[in-house]
Design a protein around this motif. Structure first.
Motif, PDB file in Angstrom:
ATOM      1  N   LEU C   8       0.850  -1.184   0.000  1.00 32.11           N
ATOM      2  CA  LEU C   8       0.000   0.000   0.000  1.00 32.11           C
ATOM      3  C   LEU C   8       0.884   1.231   0.000  1.00 32.11           C
ATOM      4  O   LEU C   8       1.836   1.323   0.767  1.00 32.11           O
ATOM      5  N   VAL C  10       0.271   5.286  -0.017  1.00 37.77           N
ATOM      6  CA  VAL C  10      -0.633   6.435   0.005  1.00 37.77           C
ATOM      7  C   VAL C  10       0.223   7.686  -0.026  1.00 37.77           C
ATOM      8  O   VAL C  10       1.177   7.799   0.740  1.00 37.77           O
ATOM      9  N   LEU C  13      -2.723  12.402   0.364  1.00 34.02           N
ATOM     10  CA  LEU C  13      -4.166  12.154   0.339  1.00 34.02           C
ATOM     11  C   LEU C  13      -4.932  13.272   1.056  1.00 34.02           C
ATOM     12  O   LEU C  13      -4.700  13.552   2.227  1.00 34.02           O
ATOM     13  N   ASP C  27       0.616  10.778   3.907  1.00 33.38           N
ATOM     14  CA  ASP C  27       1.508   9.832   3.241  1.00 33.38           C
ATOM     15  C   ASP C  27       1.633   8.603   4.127  1.00 33.38           C
ATOM     16  O   ASP C  27       1.818   8.730   5.340  1.00 33.38           O
ATOM     17  N   CYS C  52     -11.066   5.961   2.817  1.00 30.95           N
ATOM     18  CA  CYS C  52     -10.570   6.487   1.542  1.00 30.95           C
ATOM     19  C   CYS C  52      -9.832   5.400   0.776  1.00 30.95           C
ATOM     20  O   CYS C  52      -9.997   5.248  -0.426  1.00 30.95           O
ATOM     21  N   ILE C  53      -9.009   4.650   1.509  1.00 33.65           N
ATOM     22  CA  ILE C  53      -8.192   3.628   0.860  1.00 33.65           C
ATOM     23  C   ILE C  53      -9.086   2.592   0.193  1.00 33.65           C
ATOM     24  O   ILE C  53      -8.855   2.182  -0.936  1.00 33.65           O
ATOM     25  N   VAL C  64      -3.463   6.540  -4.104  1.00 30.86           N
ATOM     26  CA  VAL C  64      -3.538   5.309  -3.322  1.00 30.86           C
ATOM     27  C   VAL C  64      -3.191   4.171  -4.272  1.00 30.86           C
ATOM     28  O   VAL C  64      -3.925   3.920  -5.230  1.00 30.86           O
TER      29      VAL C  64
END
Lengths: 330, 291, 231
Positions: C8, C10, C13, C27, C52-53, C64
């Motif tokens: 993952l 990110v 965001l 982050d 959100c993810i 993402v």
């Protein structure tokens, strides 16, 4: 004393808007055909009740024809069986509506808004049955009650004369608008809005949700009954058709058309709707088709209504044009 | 007051059949509410479409049951189109929002039906005039067929929801849409499926009821209040509740007319008010969580 | 499985609920077989980050990625299918369905019919297979939620407040399970239980007011005292 004073000072702050609307309406009253304007004005009163329910309470009612019919039939009963004075008839109609709302209200306002919408529609259907089939001996069934020539003329404004009735209707509509505007500014209006937004929190700070809703319901539907009474006097005739559930969506549509919760919404919506109905019915004759899909269109695209959609749309168009012009220049 | 038992007997059967029709219509409305949180008045449009298609196909081919099948299919297809074009956009909004939209659809649809079939009421021939003797009472077999169809539909829906994985997913989504999505199941497809099942059942109801009434564009509106009352009494979102309340309302309407005909139409409303007074969400209504 | 890039990733965001902005340039990076913990006060934006993810909240901007493929814009069920599964905070299993049916739904989406590995973490569930899930205790419901999400061998589990309101015995059981799961699957855990975080986390992100306030990746930095000031 202070209440009167605050009312006066508040009235001053928005009387310009009212005066302008009144002026515009009066101009229309002179220029446009009287029957059309009469229908628009009564319709606007009818819709303002529904507008209050939706805009302030968040309750959508598909049963407005029921309350309209209550007002109309009470007036009609008086003028057909008892007296001849249309003003008294009007009073009887409003009183009937008030009583009806007081009786029905406690049952309905406890419900969640989706149940509320459905139960009201069921009420309209049942009341339609009652006037059409159950109480034929009193209501005359589909033949209705006809008392146009039984009404005596009234002093000052003769309600039996359509042209003078129009001025009466304008005055009543203005009074209703002023009342709703006044309510908006009171703590009661704030509570209504709060109960729409978050009923739990309203309870926590110590207001009784049930009472607020009940009072709002009674006010809205008494106004609706007033419109019914005015219809009865204007036409000198009532029939079950007036409360027909097939017209249940009309006030909701017009509320949406005009813009929910706006003060001028009902008037603008009534204007647009009555005008369209006249034009479309003459043009294609299939009114359901048009109004049905208009409603779907409003819901999908323009759910802010004419009043809420047109100005922003016009602004967006203006910006777009200006940009296009700017690009053209470059 | 003594009632003729034979009259009562035929009345009960009449009530069962009309309760069956109420059930077929109300179950779709109830499921749609439970799963998608929409109030789908347009189900009554698919009911009218079902009846009209049954009429047209019946006239063209002489086959009543073919007509009913076509009617149910037409109801399903119409609902599929409406779901794809319109409801898909408004699932996220308040239930009353969908109610207004579907009222518009119902009205627009009535306009289309008027345009296609005209406003003259059409008769549909009863497929079988056979009578059935129960304790000296003549019962029309066709009424029993309607009851049979309703029972079969109930059983099928129950089996679908409890025995198939898609049905289980629908039951799970009635409880919590987000968790079903979180497992990787496309909830949009479940919505479409449920809506089409509801539309097809409404079309079926229109088709099988057509021989007992006159088919006219406003037939949906006439049914509206009763279907509403059935759904409200049973509680939105409950299949069992809908079945029970359809049964009750059917009997109230038919047995009520034996006693005092005009009041029979009123009685369901009074019952509804009484039940709402005790339980504002109906007999078996689901307690709603906000989404 | 395309193994390039972290499980993952990110970056930057930003997210908002209506007018209210909740996340400001978050982050976050999760490597294979890592346990990442997010700590922070209520309302700091931890749950929003997870939502959100996995596609339930559409972010305003940001990236993402999972193994190099973009997750933003995917529907929640597609995110889940791609192997990133979310276990929400509310412990709402499907009450009206049995434990077996709850698991069947997990299988239906992922096509994974082998329940053994998942059930081996939680032997208790095997006893209650035909019980309605609504009748189970909070701890058992949490186990069911995790077992359900494990079907289909996800590469990443996002678990929101798994130990909230659970008895200490169950918490320590979950702690062992999480370490076991992390042998195959990466974990992102939002958690307020600091001893648990100290015990199992490889990386800890402290989130405050929608921003990453601090990040700890060294065992030596992780202590109750360090983390406490972020709660």
């Amino acid at each position: 004393m202070t209440a009167a004073k605050s009312l006066a000072s508040r009235a001053l702050s928005w009387w310009w808007g009212i005066a302008a609307t009144l002026l515009a309406t009066s101009l229309c009253a002179v220029l446009l055909p009287t029957p059309f304007m009469n229908e628009v004005m009564i319709f606007a009163i009818y819709v303002s009740g529904c507008n209050f329910l939706i805009g302030r309470l968040g309750f959508i009612s598909f049963g407005q024809p029921a309350y309209l019919a209550i007002g109309a039939y009470c007036t009609a009963f008086y003028l057909f069986y008892v007296g001849t004075n249309p003003l008294v008839g009007l009073g009887v109609g409003v009183l009937g509506g008030l009583l009806g709302a007081i009786i029905i209200g406690p049952f309905f306002v406890r419900l969640r808004s989706d149940y509320f919408a459905m139960v009201n529609l069921a009420l309209a259907v049942v009341l339609f049955y009652v006037t059409q089939k159950l109480l034929v001996s009193i209501t005359g069934g589909d033949n209705g009650l006809w008392f146009l020539t039984q009404m005596q003329s009234t002093p000052l404004l003769d309600l039996t004369a359509p042209a003078q009735f129009l001025w009466f209707a304008i005055i009543v509509a203005t009074a209703v608008t002023v009342m709703f505007k006044y309510l908006d500014g009171t703590i009661f209006g704030a509570c209504c809005l709060a109960s729409r937004l978050n009923e739990d929190k309203l309870q926590f700070i110590g207001y009784d949700n049930f009472k607020i809703r009940l009072v709002a319901f009674i006010i809205a539907n008494t106004v609706t009954a007033l419109a019914g009474a005015m219809y009865a006097i204007y036409f000198g005739f009532v029939s079950p058709e007036m409360g027909s559930p097939s017209r249940a969506a009309e006030p909701v549509i017009v509320t949406l058309l005009g813009g929910v919760g706006t003060l001028a919404g009902p008037l603008i919506g009534a204007f647009a709707y009555t005008g369209m109905k006249d034009v479309i019915s003459n043009l294609i004759g299939n009114w359901e088709l048009f109004i049905g899909f208009l409603l779907v269109f409003i819901m999908l695209v323009a759910d802010q209504g004419i009043w809420g959609t047109l100005p922003p749309a016009a602004r967006a168009l203006l910006v777009h044009l200006r940009r296009a012009a700017g690009r053209a220049r470059n | 007051m003594s009632l003729d038992p034979r009259l009562v007997m035929s009345s009960v059967i009449f009530g069962l059949s009309i309760g069956g029709i109420y059930f077929l219509l109300a179950i779709g409305l109830s499921l749609c509410f439970g799963l998608m949180r929409i109030i789908s008045l347009d189900q009554l449009l698919y009911y009218s479409i079902g009846a009209f298609v049954t009429y047209s196909v019946g006239v063209a081919t002489g086959q009543f049951w073919l007509g009913v099948a076509a009617g149910a299919a037409a109801g399903g297809l119409a609902s599929l189109a409406v779901e794809r074009l319109i409801f898909r956009r408004i699932y996220a909004r308040d239930p009353t929002f969908s109610m207004i939209t579907s009222f518009g659809l119902l009205f627009g649809g009535i306009g289309i039906i008027k345009f296609v079939w005209g406003v003259v009421p059409r008769p549909v021939e009863v497929p079988t005039l056979a009578q059935f003797d129960v304790l000296g009472t003549q019962i029309p077999v066709y009424r029993l067929i309607i009851v049979g169809i309703a029972v079969v539909v109930y059983a099928l829906i129950w089996a679908f929801l409890h025995r198939t994985i898609v049905g289980k997913a629908i039951r799970a989504a009635i409880e919590n849409v987000e968790h079903v999505e979180g497992l990787g199941i496309n909830v949009g497809r479940l919505f479409t499926l449920t809506f089409v099942i509801a539309g097809a059942l409404s079309g079926l109801a229109g088709g099988v009821y057509a021989p007992l009434i006159l088919v006219d564009p406003m037939m949906g509106l006439e049914m509206l209040a009763f279907v509403f009352m059935v759904v409200i009494i049973g509680g939105l979102g409950s299949i069992k509740g809908t079945a029970i309340s359809a049964l009750i309302i059917g009997q109230v309407v038919s047995l009520g007319s034996l006693i005092y005909a005009p009041a029979a139409q009123m009685a369901p409303f009074v019952i509804m008010l009484a039940i709402l007074l005790i339980r504002p969400t109906g007999l078996f209504g689901v307690a709603l969580t906000r989404r | 499985m395309p193994a390039d890039g972290p499980v993952l990733d990110v970056a930057g965001l930003n997210a908002a609920y209506g007018e209210a902005k909740v996340l400001f340039g978050i982050d976050l990076c999760v490597a294979p077989r890592q346990i990442v913990a997010c700590i922070g006060r209520n309302g700091a934006g931890k749950t929003t980050l997870l939502r959100c993810i996995c596609g339930f909240v559409k972010p305003l901007s940001g990236v993402v990625r999972s193994h190099g493929s973009d997750l933003i814009g995917l529907a929640p069920y597609d995110v889940a299918k791609s192997g990133v599964k979310y276990v929400p905070q509310d412990k709402k299993v499907f009450y009206d369905l049995t434990v077996r049916e709850n698991l069947e739904l997990g299988s239906y989406a992922s096509g994974d019919r082998n329940w053994e590995p998942a059930l081996n973490y939680f032997p208790k569930l095997k006893v209650h297979m035909d019980r309605k899930a609504g009748y189970m205790s909070g701890g058992e419901r949490q186990m069911l939620m995790i077992a359900r999400a494990l079907l289909g061998n996800p590469r990443l589990l996002l678990i929101d407040e798994p130990t909230e309101g659970l008895a200490p015995g169950i918490v320590s059981h979950l702690r062992e399970v999480f370490t076991d799961i992390a042998r195959k699957t990466s974990l992102v855990i939002v958690e307020q239980n600091l001893p648990l975080v100290c015990a199992i986390a490889d990386v800890v992100y402290a989130i405050r007011d929608g921003r990453v306030a601090a990040m700890f990746s060294q065992r030596s930095e992780m202590s109750f005292q360090t983390f406490e000031k972020f709660l």
